[in-house]
Design a protein around this motif. Structure first.
Motif, mmCIF file in Angstrom:
data_model
loop_
_atom_site.group_PDB
_atom_site.id
_atom_site.type_symbol
_atom_site.label_atom_id
_atom_site.label_comp_id
_atom_site.label_asym_id
_atom_site.label_seq_id
_atom_site.Cartn_x
_atom_site.Cartn_y
_atom_site.Cartn_z
ATOM 1 N N UNK A 301 1.265 -1.322 -0.102
ATOM 2 C CA UNK A 301 -0.385 -0.154 0.141
ATOM 3 C C UNK A 301 0.824 0.953 0.347
ATOM 4 N N UNK A 302 2.307 1.301 1.067
ATOM 5 C CA UNK A 302 2.918 2.499 0.962
ATOM 6 C C UNK A 302 3.735 2.393 -0.388
ATOM 7 N N UNK A 303 4.111 1.584 -1.037
ATOM 8 C CA UNK A 303 4.341 1.587 -2.544
ATOM 9 C C UNK A 303 3.362 2.470 -3.299
ATOM 10 N N UNK A 304 2.817 1.665 -3.639
ATOM 11 C CA UNK A 304 1.291 2.360 -4.587
ATOM 12 C C UNK A 304 1.450 4.279 -4.160
ATOM 13 N N UNK A 305 1.170 4.557 -3.233
ATOM 14 C CA UNK A 305 0.930 5.832 -2.677
ATOM 15 C C UNK A 305 2.284 6.621 -2.483
ATOM 16 N N UNK A 306 2.949 6.488 -2.414
ATOM 17 C CA UNK A 306 4.199 6.904 -1.509
ATOM 18 C C UNK A 306 4.757 6.885 -3.523
ATOM 19 N N UNK A 307 4.728 6.380 -4.446
ATOM 20 C CA UNK A 307 5.677 6.365 -5.533
ATOM 21 C C UNK A 307 6.940 6.464 -5.618
ATOM 22 N N UNK A 308 8.506 5.522 -4.772
ATOM 23 C CA UNK A 308 9.048 6.199 -4.764
ATOM 24 C C UNK A 308 9.653 6.506 -6.082
#
Length: 644
Positions: A301-308
């Motif tokens: 979820x965090x990867x999808x929302x933060x988009x590093x």
């Protein structure tokens, strides 16, 4: 011709050193020691010996006060913290530490998961002139007691009340730790520190706080990181501010495509580990945004929302990503499509590598297939990482060549690197546009690599630690007479200066027949199979090589269903003939990479996995070989009993 070295007072190269290295920045064989191969790289960036990590922070805040340095999750999005705001919070925490009695040079334990507060606390400890001693939040009471007592911590910042209770349970073993100076993040600890700093009767004042901060130089101790301890008690590795500053600034210069301003990364590796800790400072040096996620359950979820723009992981993470994607495809009836897409990605990457050295590169048919699978498969994998990441950095262990080519073919180039706690993390790393997937790259600027006569990798440079905390015997064992650090790893340098690691010196297996076997070659290939969680090769002083294998409990049910097999638990699957037949195929494929005498002759499938919780993995997910063999001694003996 004398061998050039990469060393200088206070860990920083002189201009003369840099000039000498510029002339010899290539792999060579010294005339007087033809059996030794060496590679030295000059510094790209000369660093003021007085510069500390907090100087980097002050510089960013002065020049770009609104630049987003940190980000934290808020609702469904992320809130950015500008450089000036980061400095304000760090200064307030540092004032609280100073007001509580933490003196310059004092050691402060930091025990927490990876989160924003970890980074703020780390910078605050440095701002107050003190030294950070990280403790893994999964540590046992015995492990925490050893680290806190050996380093002489006088204060601690911990994440949860249970961590405070853990330290309290070993109070008799940590006499220097003041129980009144243990602050709990989740129990108002940061607010308590800031209140202490604002208390007029205790406040040290802005002038005194700045005096403390500016008195710290590059030569001063920044942190004591205790090695994972695969054998024996962990040793406290002393890393200075210069170790971090010089290496991070030169890494940014060497790889601007990844680490330059405008980039961002989501950190989920434990900050108690040197790899994540270095990235924390690297983000300062490169002025990229750093976010944290403390719980692996939230990672997707965090990867999808933060988009590093780039991601960092250990090889096991990439293995799990591949296995999960493959399993989902199989369960969805698209297993053959995924297998073909994986083969095309690997072939495409290999063809790209071939083009770099003058080959033809991907042909028309391969390019068409790759474009098709990019729409069907690869784009979905990239989207799972947020959709913006084109580079990943892998460290902490070897990444299999097949996986490296797979991810590169998918559009995520994995820049594999090599380093240790003692080298402030990376010594070598592959660069964009010049990747050799089977290698761990070339030395970073300022770093030197030597392959000794017995194949051991030796390292020198401004990134190498000053030694071990109060352990002169360990220092004498780790450094040779010329100041080279003995890594304990075996490796080779090719004609372009790329380093390849072949195994650990102490892990080399010598069979009863006298055959030397590097277990990592076989283990890495076995772990690439979706069913395999862990593999440990045995055979020292035995007639042949054998292996202990554990199953991936998360993948197993779906794997069995997709093949129309009864769904079994791990214990039953370990004995199932169908499962064992598939594992035999995986063993046969691994054996194809070595000689017949080095191949695995027998294997045992265990019912229990190797985990950090049962003491068979280190916090950085390395095998504790001695403990594994001891815990499964009966299974090992059975592998060498007469066959029925």
């Amino acid at each position: 011709m004398s061998t050039p070295t990469v060393s200088a007072p206070e860990g920083v190269l002189t201009a003369l050193d840099a000039t000498r290295l510029a002339r010899v920045g290539r792999t060579r064989r010294p005339a007087r020691r033809s059996a030794v191969i060496e590679r030295a790289e000059p510094l790209d960036v000369q660093v003021d010996p007085a510069q500390s990590v907090t100087d980097l922070l002050v510089q960013v805040a002065t020049e770009s006060p609104g630049l987003p340095l940190l980000a934290r999750p808020v609702g469904d999005g992320w809130e950015e913290l500008g450089a000036a705001e980061v400095v304000r919070r760090v200064r307030a925490l540092a004032a609280g530490l100073a007001a509580s009695g933490v003196a310059p040079g004092d050691r402060v334990a930091l025990l927490s998961r990876t989160r924003l507060e970890w980074t703020l606390a780390d910078y605050a400890i440095w701002w107050a002139g003190a030294v950070t001693v990280p403790v893994y939040e999964t540590s046992s009471a015995e492990q925490a007691a050893w680290i806190v007592s050996d380093s002489g911590c006088t204060a601690a910042i911990v994440e949860q009340p249970r961590h405070r209770d853990l330290l309290a349970s070993v109070a008799s073993e940590t006499p220097e730790l003041d129980p009144q100076r243990v602050w709990v993040i989740d129990d108002g600890g940061f607010g308590a520190l800031e209140a202490l700093g604002a208390d007029a009767s205790l406040a040290v004042g802005e002038a005194e706080l700045e005096r403390r901060r500016s008195a710290v130089t590059g030569a001063d101790l920044a942190t004591i990181i205790y090695t994972s301890g695969t054998t024996g008690r962990p040793k406290g590795c002393q890393l200075t501010h210069a170790n971090f500053v010089v290496l991070s600034r030169n890494a940014v210069s060497a790889i601007p495509e990844v680490f330059a301003a405008g980039g961002s990364t989501l950190l989920f590796l434990p900050l108690a580990h040197v790899f994540a800790r270095f990235i924390q400072v690297l983000c300062l040096a490169g002025r990229t945004t750093l976010a944290h996620t403390p719980d692996s359950k939230d990672l997707t979820r965090d990867l999808a929302s933060f988009r590093p723009t780039y991601v960092l992981a250990v090889p096991r993470v990439f293995e799990k990503v591949y296995a999960s994607a493959e399993q989902k495809a199989i369960e969805g009836g698209k297993g053959k499509v995924f297998a073909k897409a994986a083969a095309v990605a690997e072939a495409y990457s290999r063809a790209q590598d071939d083009a770099v050295v003058g080959g033809r590169g991907p042909g028309l048919a391969l390019r068409v297939q790759h474009a098709l699978f990019d729409r069907l498969v690869y784009a979905k994998l990239r989207a799972a990482l947020g959709g913006r990441a084109t580079y990943a950095v892998s460290g902490g262990g070897p990444l299999g060549e097949r996986l490296g080519h797979f991810f590169k073919g998918v559009g995520l180039t994995v820049l594999q690197g090599y380093g240790l706690t003692e080298t402030t993390a990376p010594t070598t790393v592959n660069r964009p546009g010049r990747v050799k997937v089977a290698s761990v790259g070339r030395p970073l600027p300022g770093c030197s690599i030597r392959i000794d006569t017995d194949g051991e990798v030796l390292v020198k440079g401004p990134h190498v630690c000053t030694g071990y905390w109060h352990n002169p015997a360990a220092d004498a064992e780790a450094f040779d007479a010329d100041g080279w650090f003995r890594t304990g790893d075996l490796g080779s340098l090719d004609e372009d200066g790329f380093l390849s690691i072949t195994g650990r010196k102490k892990e080399i297996i010598v069979t009863a027949g006298g055959k030397n076997v590097a277990p990592a070659v076989l283990e890495d290939r076995l772990r690439a199979h979706p069913l395999v969680s862990q593999a440990l090769v045995v055979g020292d002083a035995r007639p042949y090589v054998a292996c202990l294998i554990t199953l991936d409990a998360d993948v197993l049910p779906g794997w069995l269903r997709a093949r129309g097999m009864p769904v079994l638990d791990v214990a039953a699957a370990a004995k199932d003939a169908g499962v064992r037949a598939v594992l035999q195929e995986a063993v046969d494929q691994a054996n194809a990479a070595v000689s017949r005498a080095e191949g695995i002759k027998r294997f045992a499938v265990l019912e229990d996995d190797f985990t950090e919780a049962n003491g068979l993995l280190t916090p950085s997910l390395k095998l504790r070989r001695r403990q594994v063999v001891a815990a499964h001694a009966d299974a090992v003996e059975e592998l060498y009993s007469s066959r029925s």
